[in-house]
Scaffold this motif. Structure first.
Motif, PDB file in Angstrom:
ATOM      1  N   UNK A 285       0.813  -1.208   0.000  1.00  0.00           N
ATOM      2  CA  UNK A 285       0.000   0.000   0.000  1.00  0.00           C
ATOM      3  C   UNK A 285       0.855   1.270   0.000  1.00  0.00           C
ATOM      4  N   UNK A 286       0.304   2.321  -0.581  1.00  0.00           N
ATOM      5  CA  UNK A 286       0.905   3.642  -0.452  1.00  0.00           C
ATOM      6  C   UNK A 286      -0.200   4.681  -0.346  1.00  0.00           C
ATOM      7  N   UNK A 287      -0.059   5.572   0.636  1.00  0.00           N
ATOM      8  CA  UNK A 287      -0.970   6.697   0.794  1.00  0.00           C
ATOM      9  C   UNK A 287      -0.226   7.964   0.404  1.00  0.00           C
ATOM     10  N   UNK A 288      -0.856   8.789  -0.433  1.00  0.00           N
ATOM     11  CA  UNK A 288      -0.241  10.029  -0.874  1.00  0.00           C
ATOM     12  C   UNK A 288      -1.167  11.211  -0.662  1.00  0.00           C
ATOM     13  N   UNK A 289      -0.608  12.318  -0.178  1.00  0.00           N
ATOM     14  CA  UNK A 289      -1.384  13.536   0.033  1.00  0.00           C
ATOM     15  C   UNK A 289      -0.586  14.725  -0.490  1.00  0.00           C
ATOM     16  N   UNK A 290      -1.239  15.577  -1.290  1.00  0.00           N
ATOM     17  CA  UNK A 290      -0.599  16.775  -1.828  1.00  0.00           C
ATOM     18  C   UNK A 290      -1.517  17.976  -1.621  1.00  0.00           C
ATOM     19  N   UNK A 309      -7.231  33.629  -5.687  1.00  0.00           N
ATOM     20  CA  UNK A 309      -6.447  32.535  -5.113  1.00  0.00           C
ATOM     21  C   UNK A 309      -7.246  31.230  -5.115  1.00  0.00           C
ATOM     22  N   UNK A 310      -6.516  30.109  -4.968  1.00  0.00           N
ATOM     23  CA  UNK A 310      -7.159  28.788  -4.949  1.00  0.00           C
ATOM     24  C   UNK A 310      -6.406  27.855  -4.014  1.00  0.00           C
ATOM     25  N   UNK A 311      -7.133  26.910  -3.422  1.00  0.00           N
ATOM     26  CA  UNK A 311      -6.566  25.812  -2.639  1.00  0.00           C
ATOM     27  C   UNK A 311      -6.904  24.502  -3.338  1.00  0.00           C
ATOM     28  N   UNK A 312      -5.926  23.606  -3.455  1.00  0.00           N
ATOM     29  CA  UNK A 312      -6.156  22.335  -4.134  1.00  0.00           C
ATOM     30  C   UNK A 312      -5.596  21.190  -3.295  1.00  0.00           C
ATOM     31  N   UNK A 313      -6.369  20.114  -3.162  1.00  0.00           N
ATOM     32  CA  UNK A 313      -5.988  18.947  -2.374  1.00  0.00           C
ATOM     33  C   UNK A 313      -6.079  17.696  -3.247  1.00  0.00           C
ATOM     34  N   UNK A 314      -5.109  16.798  -3.114  1.00  0.00           N
ATOM     35  CA  UNK A 314      -5.133  15.512  -3.818  1.00  0.00           C
ATOM     36  C   UNK A 314      -4.776  14.414  -2.824  1.00  0.00           C
ATOM     37  N   UNK A 315      -5.626  13.398  -2.723  1.00  0.00           N
ATOM     38  CA  UNK A 315      -5.421  12.277  -1.816  1.00  0.00           C
ATOM     39  C   UNK A 315      -5.565  10.983  -2.606  1.00  0.00           C
ATOM     40  N   UNK A 316      -4.581  10.084  -2.503  1.00  0.00           N
ATOM     41  CA  UNK A 316      -4.642   8.829  -3.262  1.00  0.00           C
ATOM     42  C   UNK A 316      -4.174   7.656  -2.424  1.00  0.00           C
ATOM     43  N   UNK A 317      -4.898   6.532  -2.578  1.00  0.00           N
ATOM     44  CA  UNK A 317      -4.484   5.237  -2.031  1.00  0.00           C
ATOM     45  C   UNK A 317      -4.141   4.339  -3.217  1.00  0.00           C
ATOM     46  N   UNK A 318      -2.913   3.798  -3.208  1.00  0.00           N
ATOM     47  CA  UNK A 318      -2.442   2.923  -4.280  1.00  0.00           C
ATOM     48  C   UNK A 318      -2.114   1.553  -3.715  1.00  0.00           C
TER      49      UNK A 318
END
Length: 369
Positions: A285-290, A309-318
Protein backbone atom coordinates in the motif's frame (compact mmCIF):
# COMPACT_ATOMS: atom_id res chain seq x y z
CA UNK A 1 6.56 -7.48 -22.98
CA UNK A 2 6.04 -11.18 -23.91
CA UNK A 3 5.63 -12.31 -27.54
CA UNK A 4 4.55 -15.72 -28.89
CA UNK A 5 7.39 -17.96 -30.21
CA UNK A 6 6.21 -17.63 -33.85
CA UNK A 7 6.27 -13.86 -33.58
CA UNK A 8 9.75 -13.99 -32.05
CA UNK A 9 11.04 -16.14 -34.92
CA UNK A 10 9.67 -13.74 -37.53
CA UNK A 11 11.07 -10.75 -35.65
CA UNK A 12 14.48 -12.46 -35.37
CA UNK A 13 14.54 -13.19 -39.11
CA UNK A 14 13.63 -9.62 -40.02
CA UNK A 15 16.19 -8.15 -37.65
CA UNK A 16 19.10 -10.46 -38.55
CA UNK A 17 20.94 -7.83 -40.66
CA UNK A 18 20.73 -5.45 -37.69
CA UNK A 19 22.02 -7.89 -35.11
CA UNK A 20 24.31 -5.29 -33.55
CA UNK A 21 21.47 -2.82 -32.86
CA UNK A 22 19.32 -3.05 -29.73
CA UNK A 23 15.57 -2.37 -30.10
CA UNK A 24 13.06 -2.27 -27.23
CA UNK A 25 9.27 -2.19 -27.42
CA UNK A 26 7.31 -1.11 -24.34
CA UNK A 27 4.47 1.00 -23.12
CA UNK A 28 1.73 1.42 -20.56
CA UNK A 29 -2.04 1.35 -20.16
CA UNK A 30 -4.00 3.50 -17.74
CA UNK A 31 -7.73 2.89 -17.37
CA UNK A 32 -9.78 5.13 -15.04
CA UNK A 33 -13.40 5.88 -14.29
CA UNK A 34 -14.18 9.13 -12.52
CA UNK A 35 -16.96 11.41 -11.33
CA UNK A 36 -16.42 15.15 -11.10
CA UNK A 37 -18.71 17.92 -9.91
CA UNK A 38 -18.83 21.54 -8.75
CA UNK A 39 -21.15 23.65 -6.63
CA UNK A 40 -21.03 26.38 -9.30
CA UNK A 41 -24.47 27.52 -10.40
CA UNK A 42 -25.78 25.60 -13.40
CA UNK A 43 -23.05 22.96 -13.33
CA UNK A 44 -24.01 19.27 -13.37
CA UNK A 45 -21.61 16.50 -12.38
CA UNK A 46 -20.93 13.56 -14.65
CA UNK A 47 -19.10 10.25 -15.00
CA UNK A 48 -16.22 9.98 -17.46
CA UNK A 49 -13.69 7.41 -18.68
CA UNK A 50 -9.98 8.16 -18.98
CA UNK A 51 -8.19 5.42 -20.95
CA UNK A 52 -4.61 6.05 -22.07
CA UNK A 53 -2.81 3.28 -24.00
CA UNK A 54 0.75 4.25 -24.94
CA UNK A 55 3.42 2.47 -26.97
CA UNK A 56 7.08 3.29 -27.48
CA UNK A 57 10.02 2.01 -29.52
CA UNK A 58 13.59 2.76 -28.48
CA UNK A 59 16.85 1.74 -30.08
CA UNK A 60 20.60 1.88 -29.46
CA UNK A 61 23.62 0.98 -31.56
CA UNK A 62 27.05 0.91 -29.92
CA UNK A 63 29.73 2.65 -31.94
CA UNK A 64 33.38 1.63 -32.21
CA UNK A 65 34.42 4.56 -29.98
CA UNK A 66 32.20 3.29 -27.12
CA UNK A 67 29.38 5.83 -27.47
CA UNK A 68 25.90 4.95 -28.78
CA UNK A 69 23.45 6.15 -31.39
CA UNK A 70 19.99 6.21 -29.75
CA UNK A 71 16.41 6.94 -30.83
CA UNK A 72 12.81 6.88 -29.56
CA UNK A 73 9.28 6.97 -30.98
CA UNK A 74 6.48 7.28 -28.39
CA UNK A 75 2.77 7.40 -29.23
CA UNK A 76 -0.36 7.84 -27.12
CA UNK A 77 -3.98 7.23 -28.12
CA UNK A 78 -6.12 8.55 -25.27
CA UNK A 79 -9.83 7.79 -25.61
CA UNK A 80 -10.91 11.39 -25.02
CA UNK A 81 -8.79 12.86 -27.84
CA UNK A 82 -10.35 13.67 -31.19
CA UNK A 83 -8.84 14.17 -34.63
CA UNK A 84 -9.48 17.89 -34.15
CA UNK A 85 -6.83 17.94 -31.38
CA UNK A 86 -3.84 18.58 -33.60
CA UNK A 87 -1.51 19.91 -30.93
CA UNK A 88 1.07 22.54 -31.87
CA UNK A 89 4.82 23.08 -32.15
CA UNK A 90 5.38 23.17 -28.38
CA UNK A 91 2.70 20.88 -26.85
CA UNK A 92 1.78 18.01 -29.16
CA UNK A 93 1.25 15.30 -26.53
CA UNK A 94 -2.43 16.30 -26.45
CA UNK A 95 -2.92 15.77 -30.18
CA UNK A 96 -5.02 13.03 -31.74
CA UNK A 97 -3.88 9.53 -32.59
CA UNK A 98 -0.76 10.68 -34.43
CA UNK A 99 2.33 8.49 -34.75
CA UNK A 100 5.03 9.90 -32.49
CA UNK A 101 2.78 12.53 -30.90
CA UNK A 102 4.63 12.24 -27.60
CA UNK A 103 8.27 11.85 -28.66
CA UNK A 104 10.18 11.28 -31.90
CA UNK A 105 13.92 11.86 -31.70
CA UNK A 106 17.39 10.52 -32.46
CA UNK A 107 20.70 11.28 -30.80
CA UNK A 108 23.92 10.16 -29.12
CA UNK A 109 24.88 8.91 -25.65
CA UNK A 110 28.30 8.58 -24.01
CA UNK A 111 30.32 9.31 -20.89
CA UNK A 112 29.74 13.02 -21.61
CA UNK A 113 25.92 12.68 -21.34
CA UNK A 114 22.99 12.33 -23.73
CA UNK A 115 22.10 14.55 -26.71
CA UNK A 116 18.71 14.34 -28.48
CA UNK A 117 17.45 15.95 -31.71
CA UNK A 118 13.73 16.10 -32.57
CA UNK A 119 10.55 16.10 -30.52
CA UNK A 120 11.48 15.47 -26.88
CA UNK A 121 9.78 16.00 -23.57
CA UNK A 122 11.39 18.93 -21.82
CA UNK A 123 13.75 18.12 -18.92
CA UNK A 124 11.71 20.33 -16.58
CA UNK A 125 8.48 18.53 -17.46
CA UNK A 126 10.16 15.15 -16.97
CA UNK A 127 11.49 16.23 -13.56
CA UNK A 128 8.20 17.70 -12.32
CA UNK A 129 6.16 14.77 -13.63
CA UNK A 130 8.47 11.96 -12.55
CA UNK A 131 9.75 13.27 -9.20
CA UNK A 132 7.15 15.66 -7.77
CA UNK A 133 3.75 15.23 -9.47
CA UNK A 134 3.09 11.89 -7.79
CA UNK A 135 -0.06 10.10 -6.66
CA UNK A 136 -2.56 12.01 -8.78
CA UNK A 137 -1.21 15.52 -8.15
CA UNK A 138 -0.10 16.26 -11.72
CA UNK A 139 -2.93 18.71 -12.43
CA UNK A 140 -1.51 21.04 -9.77
CA UNK A 141 2.24 20.48 -10.21
CA UNK A 142 2.74 19.66 -13.93
CA UNK A 143 0.25 21.75 -15.84
CA UNK A 144 -0.41 25.20 -14.33
CA UNK A 145 1.91 27.83 -15.77
CA UNK A 146 4.20 25.38 -17.60
CA UNK A 147 4.80 26.76 -21.09
CA UNK A 148 5.66 23.62 -23.01
CA UNK A 149 6.00 19.84 -22.63
CA UNK A 150 7.45 18.28 -25.79
CA UNK A 151 8.44 20.95 -28.31
CA UNK A 152 9.17 19.93 -31.88
CA UNK A 153 12.49 20.68 -33.58
CA UNK A 154 14.38 20.75 -30.30
CA UNK A 155 17.92 20.00 -29.11
CA UNK A 156 17.97 18.41 -25.65
CA UNK A 157 20.94 17.58 -23.42
CA UNK A 158 21.26 15.59 -20.16
CA UNK A 159 24.60 15.59 -18.34
CA UNK A 160 25.95 12.66 -16.32
CA UNK A 161 25.90 12.98 -12.53
CA UNK A 162 29.03 14.65 -11.18
CA UNK A 163 29.28 14.11 -7.41
CA UNK A 164 25.47 14.23 -7.32
CA UNK A 165 25.12 17.36 -9.47
CA UNK A 166 23.51 17.34 -12.92
CA UNK A 167 22.40 19.80 -15.58
CA UNK A 168 19.95 19.49 -18.46
CA UNK A 169 18.78 21.91 -21.10
CA UNK A 170 16.64 22.24 -24.19
CA UNK A 171 16.39 24.67 -27.11
CA UNK A 172 13.60 24.52 -29.69
CA UNK A 173 13.41 26.18 -33.11
CA UNK A 174 9.63 25.73 -32.82
CA UNK A 175 7.99 25.39 -36.26
CA UNK A 176 11.07 26.52 -38.26
CA UNK A 177 9.16 28.95 -40.49
CA UNK A 178 10.99 31.77 -42.19
CA UNK A 179 10.84 34.89 -40.04
CA UNK A 180 9.31 38.10 -41.35
CA UNK A 181 11.67 41.03 -41.66
CA UNK A 182 11.45 43.22 -38.57
CA UNK A 183 9.81 40.47 -36.48
CA UNK A 184 11.56 38.96 -33.46
CA UNK A 185 13.07 35.51 -33.81
CA UNK A 186 10.88 32.88 -32.11
CA UNK A 187 12.45 30.37 -29.73
CA UNK A 188 11.87 28.21 -26.67
CA UNK A 189 14.54 27.18 -24.18
CA UNK A 190 15.04 25.93 -20.63
CA UNK A 191 17.73 25.00 -18.10
CA UNK A 192 17.37 22.46 -15.27
CA UNK A 193 19.81 22.04 -12.36
CA UNK A 194 19.69 19.19 -9.86
CA UNK A 195 21.50 17.59 -6.95
CA UNK A 196 20.80 14.09 -5.61
CA UNK A 197 22.15 12.31 -2.56
CA UNK A 198 21.09 8.93 -1.13
CA UNK A 199 17.75 10.03 0.37
CA UNK A 200 17.54 13.64 -0.77
CA UNK A 201 17.32 15.64 -3.98
CA UNK A 202 16.74 19.27 -4.94
CA UNK A 203 15.93 20.77 -8.35
CA UNK A 204 15.49 24.20 -9.92
CA UNK A 205 14.61 25.18 -13.47
CA UNK A 206 13.74 28.06 -15.77
CA UNK A 207 11.80 28.18 -19.08
CA UNK A 208 11.46 31.04 -21.55
CA UNK A 209 9.56 31.18 -24.82
CA UNK A 210 9.21 33.89 -27.47
CA UNK A 211 6.29 32.70 -29.61
CA UNK A 212 5.30 33.73 -33.11
CA UNK A 213 2.06 35.31 -31.89
CA UNK A 214 0.93 37.16 -28.77
CA UNK A 215 -2.39 38.13 -27.19
CA UNK A 216 -5.21 36.26 -25.51
CA UNK A 217 -7.00 33.42 -27.27
CA UNK A 218 -9.17 34.66 -30.13
CA UNK A 219 -7.20 37.87 -30.62
CA UNK A 220 -3.70 36.64 -31.46
CA UNK A 221 -1.46 38.96 -33.47
CA UNK A 222 2.14 38.72 -34.70
CA UNK A 223 4.56 39.03 -31.77
CA UNK A 224 6.40 42.02 -33.25
CA UNK A 225 7.23 43.36 -29.77
CA UNK A 226 9.14 40.19 -28.85
CA UNK A 227 7.00 39.44 -25.80
CA UNK A 228 8.00 36.38 -23.78
CA UNK A 229 6.39 33.72 -21.61
CA UNK A 230 8.42 32.57 -18.58
CA UNK A 231 8.27 29.81 -15.98
CA UNK A 232 10.52 28.91 -13.01
CA UNK A 233 10.43 26.41 -10.15
CA UNK A 234 12.39 25.09 -7.20
CA UNK A 235 11.61 21.87 -5.33
CA UNK A 236 13.07 19.15 -3.14
CA UNK A 237 12.36 15.63 -1.81
CA UNK A 238 13.61 13.77 1.26
CA UNK A 239 12.95 10.21 2.43
CA UNK A 240 12.69 9.04 6.06
CA UNK A 241 12.13 5.30 6.24
CA UNK A 242 8.60 4.65 4.95
CA UNK A 243 7.85 8.38 4.63
CA UNK A 244 8.62 10.51 1.58
CA UNK A 245 8.21 14.30 1.85
CA UNK A 246 8.41 16.97 -0.86
CA UNK A 247 7.85 20.71 -1.23
CA UNK A 248 8.19 23.19 -4.06
CA UNK A 249 7.46 26.63 -5.46
CA UNK A 250 6.42 27.47 -9.05
CA UNK A 251 6.13 30.89 -10.77
CA UNK A 252 5.07 31.95 -14.25
CA UNK A 253 4.67 35.21 -16.18
CA UNK A 254 2.93 35.07 -19.53
CA UNK A 255 3.49 38.37 -21.32
CA UNK A 256 2.86 36.90 -24.77
CA UNK A 257 0.33 34.19 -23.82
CA UNK A 258 1.39 32.49 -27.01
CA UNK A 259 0.91 29.02 -28.42
CA UNK A 260 0.81 26.33 -25.76
CA UNK A 261 0.26 28.56 -22.73
CA UNK A 262 -2.36 27.53 -20.15
CA UNK A 263 -3.76 30.63 -18.41
CA UNK A 264 -5.11 29.66 -14.99
CA UNK A 265 -7.00 32.83 -13.97
CA UNK A 266 -9.07 34.52 -16.69
CA UNK A 267 -7.25 37.73 -17.56
CA UNK A 268 -4.23 36.65 -15.51
CA UNK A 269 -0.68 36.93 -16.80
CA UNK A 270 1.40 36.22 -13.69
CA UNK A 271 0.81 33.80 -10.82
CA UNK A 272 2.61 31.40 -8.51
CA UNK A 273 1.83 28.37 -6.39
CA UNK A 274 3.51 26.26 -3.71
CA UNK A 275 2.95 22.61 -2.83
CA UNK A 276 3.55 20.19 0.03
CA UNK A 277 3.47 16.42 -0.42
CA UNK A 278 3.66 13.41 1.90
CA UNK A 279 3.76 9.73 0.92
CA UNK A 280 3.60 6.74 3.27
CA UNK A 281 4.34 3.18 2.12
CA UNK A 282 3.39 0.02 4.04
CA UNK A 283 3.37 -3.43 2.49
CA UNK A 284 1.72 -3.25 -0.94
CA UNK A 285 0.00 0.00 0.00
CA UNK A 286 0.91 3.64 -0.45
CA UNK A 287 -0.97 6.70 0.79
CA UNK A 288 -0.24 10.03 -0.87
CA UNK A 289 -1.38 13.54 0.03
CA UNK A 290 -0.60 16.77 -1.83
CA UNK A 291 -1.68 20.31 -0.96
CA UNK A 292 -1.16 23.21 -3.37
CA UNK A 293 -1.89 26.90 -2.82
CA UNK A 294 -2.25 29.35 -5.73
CA UNK A 295 -1.66 33.00 -4.84
CA UNK A 296 -3.70 35.85 -6.35
CA UNK A 297 -2.80 36.44 -10.00
CA UNK A 298 -1.71 39.66 -11.72
CA UNK A 299 -2.95 41.01 -15.05
CA UNK A 300 -0.84 42.11 -18.04
CA UNK A 301 -0.32 45.52 -16.40
CA UNK A 302 1.07 43.95 -13.22
CA UNK A 303 -2.03 44.82 -11.18
CA UNK A 304 -3.26 42.26 -8.66
CA UNK A 305 -6.51 40.47 -9.51
CA UNK A 306 -8.29 40.44 -6.15
CA UNK A 307 -9.86 37.20 -4.92
CA UNK A 308 -8.14 34.98 -7.51
CA UNK A 309 -6.45 32.53 -5.11
CA UNK A 310 -7.16 28.79 -4.95
CA UNK A 311 -6.57 25.81 -2.64
CA UNK A 312 -6.16 22.34 -4.13
CA UNK A 313 -5.99 18.95 -2.37
CA UNK A 314 -5.13 15.51 -3.82
CA UNK A 315 -5.42 12.28 -1.82
CA UNK A 316 -4.64 8.83 -3.26
CA UNK A 317 -4.48 5.24 -2.03
CA UNK A 318 -2.44 2.92 -4.28
CA UNK A 319 -2.21 -0.87 -4.01
CA UNK A 320 0.41 -2.92 -5.90
CA UNK A 321 -1.46 -5.73 -7.67
CA UNK A 322 1.77 -7.08 -9.23
CA UNK A 323 5.26 -5.86 -10.09
CA UNK A 324 3.82 -4.09 -13.14
CA UNK A 325 0.23 -3.20 -12.20
CA UNK A 326 -1.23 -0.94 -9.52
CA UNK A 327 -4.81 -0.13 -8.60
CA UNK A 328 -5.73 3.19 -7.00
CA UNK A 329 -8.53 5.40 -5.73
CA UNK A 330 -8.19 9.13 -5.32
CA UNK A 331 -10.03 12.29 -4.35
CA UNK A 332 -9.34 15.80 -5.64
CA UNK A 333 -10.92 18.82 -3.99
CA UNK A 334 -10.39 22.51 -4.78
CA UNK A 335 -11.66 25.72 -3.19
CA UNK A 336 -11.60 28.89 -5.28
CA UNK A 337 -12.00 32.56 -4.47
CA UNK A 338 -14.28 34.69 -6.64
CA UNK A 339 -11.88 34.64 -9.61
CA UNK A 340 -9.90 31.50 -8.79
CA UNK A 341 -9.83 28.93 -11.60
CA UNK A 342 -8.28 25.68 -10.38
CA UNK A 343 -10.61 22.73 -10.80
CA UNK A 344 -10.53 19.12 -9.65
CA UNK A 345 -9.41 18.16 -13.18
CA UNK A 346 -6.85 20.97 -13.49
CA UNK A 347 -6.57 24.70 -14.15
CA UNK A 348 -8.34 27.23 -16.30
CA UNK A 349 -12.11 26.57 -16.51
CA UNK A 350 -13.97 29.60 -15.06
CA UNK A 351 -17.41 28.18 -15.86
CA UNK A 352 -17.24 25.72 -12.96
CA UNK A 353 -14.39 26.99 -10.77
CA UNK A 354 -14.88 30.72 -10.08
CA UNK A 355 -16.18 31.26 -6.54
CA UNK A 356 -16.87 27.51 -6.25
CA UNK A 357 -15.64 24.26 -4.76
CA UNK A 358 -14.98 21.36 -7.13
CA UNK A 359 -14.26 17.67 -6.51
CA UNK A 360 -13.38 14.49 -8.37
CA UNK A 361 -13.52 10.85 -7.28
CA UNK A 362 -11.51 8.43 -9.43
CA UNK A 363 -10.81 4.67 -9.53
CA UNK A 364 -8.28 3.13 -11.90
CA UNK A 365 -5.39 0.84 -12.75
CA UNK A 366 -2.00 1.44 -14.35
CA UNK A 367 0.24 -1.16 -16.02
CA UNK A 368 3.75 -0.91 -17.46
CA UNK A 369 4.68 -3.48 -20.10
Amino acid sequence: MKLKPSVLLVAAALSAPLAQAEVTIGGSIEADILYHDSNAEGYKGEFELDVEPRLFFTGADKLDNGSEVIWKIWTGAENYRSEADKGNSVNSMGSGRTWGNREAWGGWRGDWGQLQFGKSFSPIYNRLDGTYALDGSGQYIDDPGLIYYNPTNSITYYSPSLAGFSIAGQYSFRDQLNEREGQSQSYTYEVLLGYEAQAFRVDAGYEESRPETSGVSGSQVANTDGKKDKFAFGAGRVKFGDFDLAAGYRWWKQEAQGEGVVTVVEGGAEQSNAFLQALYTFGNNRLGFTYSYFWDAKDVNGDKIDDSASNAFALRWTYALSKKTSGYADLHYTMNDKHGAVGADGPGNPSYTNDADTYRVLFGTYTDF
